[in-house]
Design an enzyme around this catalytic site. Structure first.
Site, PDB file in Angstrom:
ATOM      1  CG  ASP A  62      40.471  55.191  44.385  1.00 32.22           C
ATOM      2  OD1 ASP A  62      39.843  54.625  45.306  1.00 32.22           O
ATOM      3  OD2 ASP A  62      39.901  55.827  43.468  1.00 32.22           O
ATOM      4  CD  GLU A  67      45.012  43.528  40.920  1.00 33.37           C
ATOM      5  OE1 GLU A  67      45.302  42.341  41.085  1.00 33.37           O
ATOM      6  OE2 GLU A  67      43.842  43.951  40.869  1.00 33.37           O
ATOM      7  CG  ASP A  68      43.856  49.261  39.822  1.00 30.98           C
ATOM      8  OD1 ASP A  68      43.636  48.233  39.154  1.00 30.98           O
ATOM      9  OD2 ASP A  68      43.061  49.697  40.678  1.00 30.98           O
ATOM     10  NE  ARG A  87      43.371  54.438  41.342  1.00 27.20           N
ATOM     11  CZ  ARG A  87      43.403  53.128  41.510  1.00 27.20           C
ATOM     12  NH1 ARG A  87      42.420  52.387  41.017  1.00 27.20           N
ATOM     13  NH2 ARG A  87      44.389  52.538  42.153  1.00 27.20           N
ATOM     14  NE  ARG A 132      38.515  53.773  35.943  1.00 29.52           N
ATOM     15  CZ  ARG A 132      38.638  53.639  37.266  1.00 29.52           C
ATOM     16  NH1 ARG A 132      39.756  53.150  37.772  1.00 29.52           N
ATOM     17  NH2 ARG A 132      37.658  53.987  38.071  1.00 29.52           N
ATOM     18  CG  HIS A 162      39.621  47.202  37.141  1.00 29.39           C
ATOM     19  ND1 HIS A 162      39.621  47.792  38.379  1.00 29.39           N
ATOM     20  CD2 HIS A 162      40.262  48.062  36.323  1.00 29.39           C
ATOM     21  CE1 HIS A 162      40.241  48.968  38.310  1.00 29.39           C
ATOM     22  NE2 HIS A 162      40.634  49.157  37.076  1.00 29.39           N
ATOM     23  CB  CYS A 249      42.163  46.121  44.134  1.00 26.54           C
ATOM     24  SG  CYS A 249      40.666  45.467  43.436  1.00 26.54           S
TER      25      CYS A 249
HETATM   26  C1  CIR Z   1      38.795  52.935  41.279  1.00 25.35           C
HETATM   27  O1  CIR Z   1      37.676  53.228  40.858  1.00 25.35           O
HETATM   28  O2  CIR Z   1      39.793  53.011  40.573  1.00 25.35           O
HETATM   29  C2  CIR Z   1      38.941  52.462  42.698  1.00 25.35           C
HETATM   30  N1  CIR Z   1      37.998  53.122  43.541  1.00 25.35           N
HETATM   31  C3  CIR Z   1      38.770  50.967  42.767  1.00 25.35           C
HETATM   32  C4  CIR Z   1      39.875  50.222  42.109  1.00 25.35           C
HETATM   33  C5  CIR Z   1      39.766  48.765  42.294  1.00 25.35           C
HETATM   34  N2  CIR Z   1      40.887  48.110  41.723  1.00 25.35           N
HETATM   35  C6  CIR Z   1      40.832  46.948  41.067  1.00 25.35           C
HETATM   36  O3  CIR Z   1      39.756  46.426  40.811  1.00 25.35           O
HETATM   37  N3  CIR Z   1      41.980  46.457  40.627  1.00 25.35           N
END
Ligand code: CIR
Length: 254
Positions: A62, A67-68, A87, A132, A162, A249
């Site tokens: 991922d 962005e995360d 992650r 999260r 999110h 993201c």
């Molecule tokens: C996750 O579940 O963390 C990733 N597959 C998707 C993350 C998407 N990120 C976001 O909305 N900022």
């Protein structure tokens, strides 16, 4: 706010092993997501951003959802502590890319925070409490936001993964949102554009320097966005959506 720079990361061939709650008709396709990612990078460049594209990290499927992993506020980069254990290791992979920032801080345990839960609207930072992001993670980010001159507040993430899966700030006091947020007191004074229940993924529309990037295939939302008088660009991100991701993201913008 005008963005001059973005950081993105090329998806790794392991990307389909990322976390997702989506159901697929067709499994995610690597060649296609690479093409969609490249089109996204090209579009940001076309909009005037200097885009730095990081190498894939196959160990973290991922990790192209950069962005995360960091939140940029003024002269400060906050390295997050992602809420999903799988992650968490992505955070240290983003550190070299944010080295030029004057201050680099981090979210410390027991704080958890995903950048997808952080929505900046002018000088206010909305922090979503989600699966999260916990209250301690929000508090630590809030402290930095305050130091850098932003106000901040928290709100519960309703329905989506999110905060920014369900609501986004478009500029000009306009928010695009899932109906679940429309009666929240913090948004009542804003121009609230509510996405139709069958177009929820389109709530993740990304405003870049006055242009609205919106996922392809959501005609009702597109029509609503056009009333704002800003250019609207549709982007095909079918393979990204299969992994629960959206347009915001895939980059860090500043
Ligand atoms: C996750 O579940 O963390 C990733 N597959 C998707 C993350 C998407 N990120 C976001 O909305 N900022």
């Amino acid at each position: 706010m005008i963005f001059r720079t973005a950081i993105a990361r090329t998806p790794a061939s392991s990307f389909a092993q990322g976390i997702t709650g989506a159901t697929w008709v067709q499994p995610p396709d690597y060649t296609l997501i690479c093409r969609q990612h490249q089109a996204y990078v090209d579009t940001l460049r076309h909009l005037g951003l200097d885009v730095r594209v990081l190498d894939p990290e196959p160990e973290f499927p991922d990790s192209y959802f950069v962005e995360d992993t960091a939140v940029i506020l003024g002269d400060t980069a906050v390295i997050t502590r992602p809420g999903a254990a799988a992650r968490r290791g992505e955070a240290e992979k983003i550190i070299p890319a944010v080295k030029p920032f004057k201050h680099v801080t981090g979210i410390e345990p027991p704080g958890l925070l995903d950048g997808g839960d952080v929505m900046v609207a002018e000088r206010h930072v909305f922090i979503g409490l989600s699966q999260r992001t916990n209250a301690e993670g929000a508090r630590q980010l809030g402290q930095t936001a305050h130091r850098v001159g932003f106000t901040w507040s928290t709100l519960p993430v309703l329905k989506s993964l999110h905060l920014k899966s369900g609501i986004n700030y478009l500029g000009q006091n306009a928010f695009l949102m899932d109906d679940a947020y429309s009666q929240r007191p913090e948004f009542v004074g804003g121009n609230r554009i509510v996405v139709a229940p069958d177009e929820l993924p389109a709530a993740n529309t990304l405003a870049v320097n006055g242009t609205l990037l919106t996922p392809k295939g959501f005609p009702d939302t597109r029509k609503k966005l056009e009333t704002l008088g800003m250019p609207v660009l549709e982007m095909d991100i079918s393979e990204v959506m299969k992994m629960d991701g959206g347009l915001s993201c895939m980059s860090l913008r500043f």
